[in-house]
Design a protein around this motif. Sequence first.
Motif, PDB file in Angstrom:
ATOM      1  N   SER A   1       0.850  -1.194   0.000  1.00 13.22           N
ATOM      2  CA  SER A   1       0.000   0.000   0.000  1.00 13.22           C
ATOM      3  C   SER A   1       0.884   1.243   0.000  1.00 13.22           C
ATOM      4  N   ASN A   2       0.544   2.161  -0.863  1.00 11.59           N
ATOM      5  CA  ASN A   2       1.323   3.400  -1.004  1.00 11.59           C
ATOM      6  C   ASN A   2       0.444   4.583  -0.612  1.00 11.59           C
TER       7      ASN A   2
ATOM      8  N   VAL B   1      -2.930   0.979  -4.145  1.00 11.54           N
ATOM      9  CA  VAL B   1      -3.608   1.939  -3.275  1.00 11.54           C
ATOM     10  C   VAL B   1      -4.062   1.204  -2.012  1.00 11.54           C
ATOM     11  N   GLY B   2      -4.250   1.935  -0.936  1.00  9.35           N
ATOM     12  CA  GLY B   2      -4.621   1.324   0.337  1.00  9.35           C
ATOM     13  C   GLY B   2      -5.996   0.670   0.283  1.00  9.35           C
ATOM     14  N   ALA B   3      -6.277  -0.151   1.300  1.00  3.17           N
ATOM     15  CA  ALA B   3      -7.566  -0.849   1.358  1.00  3.17           C
ATOM     16  C   ALA B   3      -8.038  -0.874   2.805  1.00  3.17           C
TER      17      ALA B   3
ATOM     18  N   TRP C   1      -8.140 -13.051  -5.172  1.00  2.00           N
ATOM     19  CA  TRP C   1      -8.761 -11.918  -4.486  1.00  2.00           C
ATOM     20  C   TRP C   1      -7.726 -11.073  -3.773  1.00  2.00           C
ATOM     21  N   GLY C   2      -7.915  -9.768  -3.849  1.00  2.00           N
ATOM     22  CA  GLY C   2      -7.105  -8.876  -3.028  1.00  2.00           C
ATOM     23  C   GLY C   2      -6.657  -7.634  -3.767  1.00  2.00           C
ATOM     24  N   ARG C   3      -6.193  -6.671  -2.973  1.00  2.00           N
ATOM     25  CA  ARG C   3      -5.707  -5.408  -3.532  1.00  2.00           C
ATOM     26  C   ARG C   3      -4.512  -5.682  -4.436  1.00  2.00           C
TER      27      ARG C   3
END
Length: 447
Positions: A34-35, A92-94, A114-116
Motif C-alpha cells: 500500500s502506497n 492503493v490502500g484498502a 482476491w485482493g488489492r
Amino acid sequence: MEHDSLIARLGLDWAKVESEVVEHLSRLVRLDTSNPPGNEIAVAEYLTAELAGVGVPAQVLQAEPGRANLVARLSGSDRQPPLMLLGHADVVGANPQHWKRPPFSGEIADGCVWGRGALDMKSQIAAGLVIVKLLRSLGLTLTRDILYVVTADEEAGSHLGAHWLWENHRSLVEADIAFNEGGGQRFETPTGPLFTVQVAEKGSARLRLTAAGSRGHASIPRTDNAIFHLASGLVRLQSFQPDTLVSPAARRLLGMLAEAYPDAAPAIANLVEEPTWAKVTGLDIDPTLREYVLAGTHNTAVPTLLSAGERINVTPVEASVELDCRLLPGEEPERWARVIQGVVGDRVEVTVVRGRASAPVRDDAQTLDILGAAIAAAEPGARILPYINSASSDARALPGVKVFGFFPSASDVDYMRLIHGTDEHARISDLSFGTRCLFEAVLRAAT
Ligand SMILES: [Zn+2]
C-alpha cells in the motif's frame, strides 16, 4: 495477416503456465505494498529470487529505503531496440472493514484471485515474470533485449519510481516500446470483439475556484455572499460544454468504432465532420465506450472538493471549490484555466494548484499490428482499439518510450470500475488470457 499462434508452436503445457501465474499473483498480493508507505522492496526481493532461480540477474534500485525499483534484462541481439515489460509494485490502500475477504489475503476462490493489486497491477507483473522465465528456460533467440521493469510509487505520482529511474538510471530503462497497464478491456460489438490498447493518456490540472464576499452576521441578509457567488459560477460550469476536439488518434478510434457499429457509422461520420459534446453523448454504442469517446475528445473540469464557512451565524468571506481537470494531449493547464475563468465569470477567481500537460500520442503501426495479431490469435475475429486513457500511469514518466497499455481480459467485466475499489479480484480465466496475449505479443515482437 497471419493470426496463428506462435505460442501453440512451443508445445507448452498451458495449464501449468496458468497455475504459475495464479500462484505468483496470490503471493504478490500477500505482500502489502500500500502506497503510502509503499514498501515495494518486498515485491522486488520476491521477483529477484524468482529470476535468480532461472539465472536472470536483476538490479534493485531504491530512491529511498524500501522504495525499490527492479530492472532485469534478457539479452537479445541488437537488431531492434529493447522491449520493456513494465509494471508498478505499489497499490492503493484498502480498508479491510469493507471487504468480503481480507484485502491482502491473495485468496484463490471461486475461480478468482482476491485482493488489492489483483488487477492493478500485480496480475501483469505475475504474467511478466512467467514470460521472462519462459523465454529464458525455452532458450529462445531474441531479436532484441527484453527489459522487465517493476517500479515503485506509481499510485502517488511515480516520483520515487519511473520518474526517478528515468532521471537517475536512464540507460537501464531506455527502450523503444513498453507493454504496460491501461489497456485490454474487452467490448462485444455487432461485428466482433474489440480490445482497448492505450496509446496515450491525458494530462491533468487541479484548479481552485475562489469567490470572495463580505463578512457579516447572518441575521442580516446580504447579496454579497461568497457562497452565492461561487454557486453561480458552478451553475455556469455545470451547463458548460467544452469544445469537442477530434485529434488524429480520436479520428482513428472513431473510424474503428464506425466499422464495429455499422448502424452508428452515419452518426460517427457526422460527429467527425462537425464535432459536438451532444453528438458524442448521443452515439448508439456501448455506454462505456461512449464514455471513452467523450473523455478522449474533451478537456474536462469536475468539481470534487468544496470549502466555505466556519460558523452557522457568520457569512463567510471566502468560498472555494477544486476541480479535477483532465487534459487532452497538447492542452496546457494554464490555457485550460483561462477557459474555465471565462465560463465561471469574474466574481470567481481561477488558479492552477497543480498541472501537468500530457505527452503526445506515441505509437507505431508495426507494434499495433503485433498487438492486433496477438489478440486475433487468442480470440479469432477480435481486433484492437487504440485509445487515449483518461487516467495516467508510469507512461507519464518515460517520455522516450512508446508505452502501450496491453493486458487483455477474456471477459467483458468492466475492470476499470473494480480497480481501486473494494473486493478487487482477477478472474483466473482472464489472467490466463492476458498472459497468453502478452506472451504472444512478446514472441511476435522479439523472436
Ligand atoms: Zn495501476
